[in-house]
Design a protein around this motif. Structure first.
Motif, PDB file in Angstrom:
ATOM      1  N   CYS A   1       0.743  -1.384   0.206  1.00 13.63           N
ATOM      2  CA  CYS A   1       0.114  -0.146   0.245  1.00 13.63           C
ATOM      3  C   CYS A   1       0.787   1.249  -0.058  1.00 13.63           C
ATOM      4  CB  CYS A   1      -1.009   0.252   1.306  1.00 13.63           C
ATOM      5  SG  CYS A   1      -2.067   1.450   0.962  1.00 13.63           S
TER       6      CYS A   1
ATOM      7  N   CYS B   1      -0.409   4.686  -0.170  1.00 20.48           N
ATOM      8  CA  CYS B   1      -1.404   5.320   0.123  1.00 20.48           C
ATOM      9  C   CYS B   1      -0.254   5.974   1.630  1.00 20.48           C
ATOM     10  CB  CYS B   1      -2.836   5.053   1.185  1.00 20.48           C
ATOM     11  SG  CYS B   1      -2.813   4.753   2.801  1.00 20.48           S
TER      12      CYS B   1
ATOM     13  N   CYS C   1      -0.601   5.555   4.906  1.00 15.36           N
ATOM     14  CA  CYS C   1       0.087   4.617   5.786  1.00 15.36           C
ATOM     15  C   CYS C   1       1.378   5.203   5.903  1.00 15.36           C
ATOM     16  CB  CYS C   1       0.515   2.991   4.900  1.00 15.36           C
ATOM     17  SG  CYS C   1      -0.877   2.159   4.896  1.00 15.36           S
TER      18      CYS C   1
HETATM   19 ZN   LIG Z   1      -2.299   1.986   2.845  1.00 14.13          ZN
END
Ligand SMILES: [Zn+2]
Ligand SMILES: [Zn+2]
Length: 207
Positions: free
Chosen positions: A31, A33, A36
Protein backbone atom coordinates in the motif's frame (compact mmCIF):
# COMPACT_ATOMS: atom_id res chain seq x y z
CA UNK A 1 -5.35 -25.15 11.79
CA UNK A 2 -2.53 -25.41 9.32
CA UNK A 3 0.65 -23.42 9.56
CA UNK A 4 1.18 -21.08 12.46
CA UNK A 5 3.16 -17.89 11.87
CA UNK A 6 4.89 -15.88 14.55
CA UNK A 7 4.62 -12.10 14.71
CA UNK A 8 7.41 -10.42 16.64
CA UNK A 9 8.26 -6.78 17.31
CA UNK A 10 11.81 -5.68 16.58
CA UNK A 11 12.96 -6.04 20.18
CA UNK A 12 10.99 -9.22 20.94
CA UNK A 13 8.92 -7.84 23.83
CA UNK A 14 5.66 -8.29 21.92
CA UNK A 15 4.86 -11.62 20.33
CA UNK A 16 1.76 -12.83 18.55
CA UNK A 17 0.70 -15.85 16.53
CA UNK A 18 -1.33 -16.12 13.36
CA UNK A 19 -3.03 -19.45 12.87
CA UNK A 20 -3.87 -20.91 9.49
CA UNK A 21 -1.18 -18.81 7.82
CA UNK A 22 -0.76 -19.38 4.07
CA UNK A 23 -0.90 -17.45 0.78
CA UNK A 24 -4.48 -18.72 0.39
CA UNK A 25 -5.81 -17.42 3.72
CA UNK A 26 -4.44 -13.85 3.61
CA UNK A 27 -4.16 -10.82 1.34
CA UNK A 28 -0.68 -9.50 0.85
CA UNK A 29 -0.56 -6.11 -0.85
CA UNK A 30 1.86 -3.18 -0.93
CA UNK A 31 0.00 0.00 0.00
CA UNK A 32 1.41 3.35 -1.11
CA UNK A 33 -1.30 5.52 0.46
CA UNK A 34 -0.19 8.62 2.32
CA UNK A 35 -1.96 7.51 5.50
CA UNK A 36 0.23 4.41 5.77
CA UNK A 37 3.28 6.61 5.11
CA UNK A 38 2.14 9.20 7.68
CA UNK A 39 1.68 6.49 10.31
CA UNK A 40 5.20 5.13 9.75
CA UNK A 41 6.59 8.65 10.19
CA UNK A 42 4.42 9.27 13.26
CA UNK A 43 5.98 6.31 15.07
CA UNK A 44 9.48 7.03 13.75
CA UNK A 45 9.60 3.89 11.61
CA UNK A 46 9.94 5.22 8.07
CA UNK A 47 12.66 2.57 7.77
CA UNK A 48 9.86 0.04 7.27
CA UNK A 49 8.64 1.73 4.08
CA UNK A 50 10.10 0.68 0.75
CA UNK A 51 12.03 3.13 -1.43
CA UNK A 52 8.80 4.53 -2.89
CA UNK A 53 7.08 4.82 0.49
CA UNK A 54 5.15 1.55 0.25
CA UNK A 55 3.95 -0.52 3.21
CA UNK A 56 4.04 -4.27 2.52
CA UNK A 57 0.96 -5.50 4.36
CA UNK A 58 -0.46 -8.93 5.16
CA UNK A 59 -4.19 -8.86 5.90
CA UNK A 60 -5.43 -11.63 8.14
CA UNK A 61 -8.71 -12.61 9.79
CA UNK A 62 -9.05 -11.00 13.24
CA UNK A 63 -9.70 -14.33 14.98
CA UNK A 64 -6.52 -15.80 13.50
CA UNK A 65 -4.27 -13.29 15.33
CA UNK A 66 -3.59 -13.55 19.02
CA UNK A 67 -1.00 -11.70 21.09
CA UNK A 68 0.77 -14.04 23.48
CA UNK A 69 3.34 -11.71 25.04
CA UNK A 70 3.76 -8.00 25.80
CA UNK A 71 0.11 -6.96 25.48
CA UNK A 72 0.83 -4.08 27.86
CA UNK A 73 3.18 -2.64 25.23
CA UNK A 74 0.61 -2.10 22.51
CA UNK A 75 -0.93 1.29 21.71
CA UNK A 76 -2.88 2.73 18.81
CA UNK A 77 -2.93 5.81 16.64
CA UNK A 78 -5.78 7.20 14.58
CA UNK A 79 -4.75 9.79 12.00
CA UNK A 80 -8.34 11.12 12.06
CA UNK A 81 -11.17 10.69 14.59
CA UNK A 82 -12.79 8.03 12.39
CA UNK A 83 -9.66 6.73 10.70
CA UNK A 84 -8.21 3.27 10.77
CA UNK A 85 -6.94 2.06 14.13
CA UNK A 86 -3.19 1.62 13.63
CA UNK A 87 -1.51 -0.30 16.41
CA UNK A 88 2.17 -0.39 17.26
CA UNK A 89 4.35 -1.53 20.11
CA UNK A 90 5.55 1.05 22.62
CA UNK A 91 8.84 -0.81 23.26
CA UNK A 92 10.30 -0.44 19.76
CA UNK A 93 7.51 1.13 17.65
CA UNK A 94 6.84 -1.90 15.49
CA UNK A 95 3.45 -1.78 13.73
CA UNK A 96 1.39 -4.79 14.84
CA UNK A 97 -1.92 -4.33 13.08
CA UNK A 98 -4.25 -1.86 11.47
CA UNK A 99 -7.94 -2.48 11.67
CA UNK A 100 -11.30 -0.76 11.21
CA UNK A 101 -14.07 -2.42 13.23
CA UNK A 102 -15.33 -5.90 14.02
CA UNK A 103 -18.08 -5.27 11.43
CA UNK A 104 -15.49 -4.99 8.65
CA UNK A 105 -13.16 -7.65 9.94
CA UNK A 106 -9.52 -7.57 8.92
CA UNK A 107 -6.17 -6.89 10.50
CA UNK A 108 -3.36 -5.59 8.27
CA UNK A 109 0.17 -6.22 9.53
CA UNK A 110 3.41 -4.90 8.10
CA UNK A 111 5.23 -7.91 6.78
CA UNK A 112 8.51 -7.18 8.60
CA UNK A 113 6.95 -8.39 11.86
CA UNK A 114 6.89 -11.87 10.33
CA UNK A 115 10.55 -11.92 9.31
CA UNK A 116 12.22 -13.51 12.32
CA UNK A 117 15.33 -15.59 12.87
CA UNK A 118 13.50 -18.77 12.01
CA UNK A 119 10.76 -17.57 9.68
CA UNK A 120 10.54 -15.74 6.36
CA UNK A 121 7.30 -13.95 5.54
CA UNK A 122 7.68 -14.79 1.85
CA UNK A 123 7.72 -18.48 2.64
CA UNK A 124 4.65 -18.31 4.87
CA UNK A 125 2.48 -15.89 2.90
CA UNK A 126 3.97 -15.83 -0.58
CA UNK A 127 4.96 -12.58 -2.33
CA UNK A 128 2.70 -9.49 -2.56
CA UNK A 129 -0.17 -9.99 -4.99
CA UNK A 130 -0.21 -6.36 -6.08
CA UNK A 131 0.16 -2.72 -5.14
CA UNK A 132 -2.43 -0.02 -4.46
CA UNK A 133 -2.66 3.78 -4.14
CA UNK A 134 0.40 4.26 -6.35
CA UNK A 135 -0.61 7.89 -6.88
CA UNK A 136 0.93 8.59 -3.47
CA UNK A 137 4.11 6.65 -4.20
CA UNK A 138 7.32 8.66 -4.01
CA UNK A 139 8.69 9.07 -7.53
CA UNK A 140 7.45 6.98 -10.45
CA UNK A 141 4.42 4.87 -9.34
CA UNK A 142 5.06 1.11 -9.45
CA UNK A 143 3.48 -0.61 -12.50
CA UNK A 144 -0.21 -1.41 -12.01
CA UNK A 145 -0.51 0.50 -8.76
CA UNK A 146 -2.43 3.58 -9.86
CA UNK A 147 -5.73 2.59 -11.52
CA UNK A 148 -8.40 0.55 -9.74
CA UNK A 149 -7.15 -3.03 -9.51
CA UNK A 150 -10.39 -4.97 -9.84
CA UNK A 151 -9.10 -8.51 -9.19
CA UNK A 152 -7.26 -7.28 -6.09
CA UNK A 153 -10.31 -5.37 -4.86
CA UNK A 154 -12.63 -8.33 -5.38
CA UNK A 155 -10.23 -10.62 -3.61
CA UNK A 156 -10.02 -8.26 -0.62
CA UNK A 157 -13.81 -7.88 -0.43
CA UNK A 158 -14.29 -11.64 -0.73
CA UNK A 159 -11.82 -12.27 2.06
CA UNK A 160 -13.36 -9.75 4.46
CA UNK A 161 -16.89 -10.95 3.70
CA UNK A 162 -15.80 -14.54 4.12
CA UNK A 163 -14.19 -13.79 7.48
CA UNK A 164 -17.36 -12.04 8.60
CA UNK A 165 -19.65 -14.84 7.45
CA UNK A 166 -17.55 -17.64 8.89
CA UNK A 167 -17.27 -16.06 12.33
CA UNK A 168 -13.63 -15.03 12.07
CA UNK A 169 -14.32 -11.45 13.19
CA UNK A 170 -14.25 -12.55 16.85
CA UNK A 171 -12.42 -12.92 19.10
CA UNK A 172 -10.80 -9.73 17.82
CA UNK A 173 -7.23 -9.00 18.96
CA UNK A 174 -7.97 -5.25 19.20
CA UNK A 175 -11.56 -5.06 20.49
CA UNK A 176 -13.07 -6.22 23.78
CA UNK A 177 -15.45 -9.17 23.58
CA UNK A 178 -18.97 -8.30 22.41
CA UNK A 179 -18.30 -4.56 22.28
CA UNK A 180 -16.86 -2.10 19.76
CA UNK A 181 -14.54 -0.89 22.53
CA UNK A 182 -10.80 -0.93 21.79
CA UNK A 183 -8.59 -2.93 24.15
CA UNK A 184 -5.44 -0.81 23.90
CA UNK A 185 -4.80 2.90 24.60
CA UNK A 186 -5.38 5.19 21.65
CA UNK A 187 -4.19 8.57 20.45
CA UNK A 188 -6.10 10.55 17.85
CA UNK A 189 -3.80 12.94 16.03
CA UNK A 190 -4.58 16.63 15.89
CA UNK A 191 -5.10 17.94 12.37
CA UNK A 192 -1.93 20.08 12.63
CA UNK A 193 0.12 17.00 13.41
CA UNK A 194 -1.47 15.13 10.53
CA UNK A 195 -0.64 17.96 8.15
CA UNK A 196 2.94 18.04 9.40
CA UNK A 197 3.26 14.30 8.69
CA UNK A 198 1.91 14.77 5.15
CA UNK A 199 5.04 16.72 4.28
CA UNK A 200 7.01 13.48 4.56
CA UNK A 201 4.65 11.55 2.29
CA UNK A 202 4.43 11.00 -1.44
CA UNK A 203 3.99 11.77 -4.17
CA UNK A 204 6.32 14.73 -3.48
CA UNK A 205 7.68 14.91 0.04
CA UNK A 206 8.68 18.44 0.94
CA UNK A 207 10.83 17.66 3.95
ZN1 LIG B 1 -2.26 2.49 3.07
ZN1 LIG C 1 9.48 -4.25 20.83
Amino acid sequence: MGTQAELRCRCGEVVGVVTDASPRTVNRVVCYCDDCQAFAHQIGRADLLNAKGGSDIVQVAPASLKFVKGQDRIAGVRLKPKGLFRYHTTCCNTPVGNTLSPAIPFVGILVQAFDTETQRADQVFGPPTGAIFGKCAIGEPPPGSTGPNLPLMLRAIAKVLGWRLTGKARPHPFFKANTPEPIFPLTVLASERREALRQHCGPRPTV
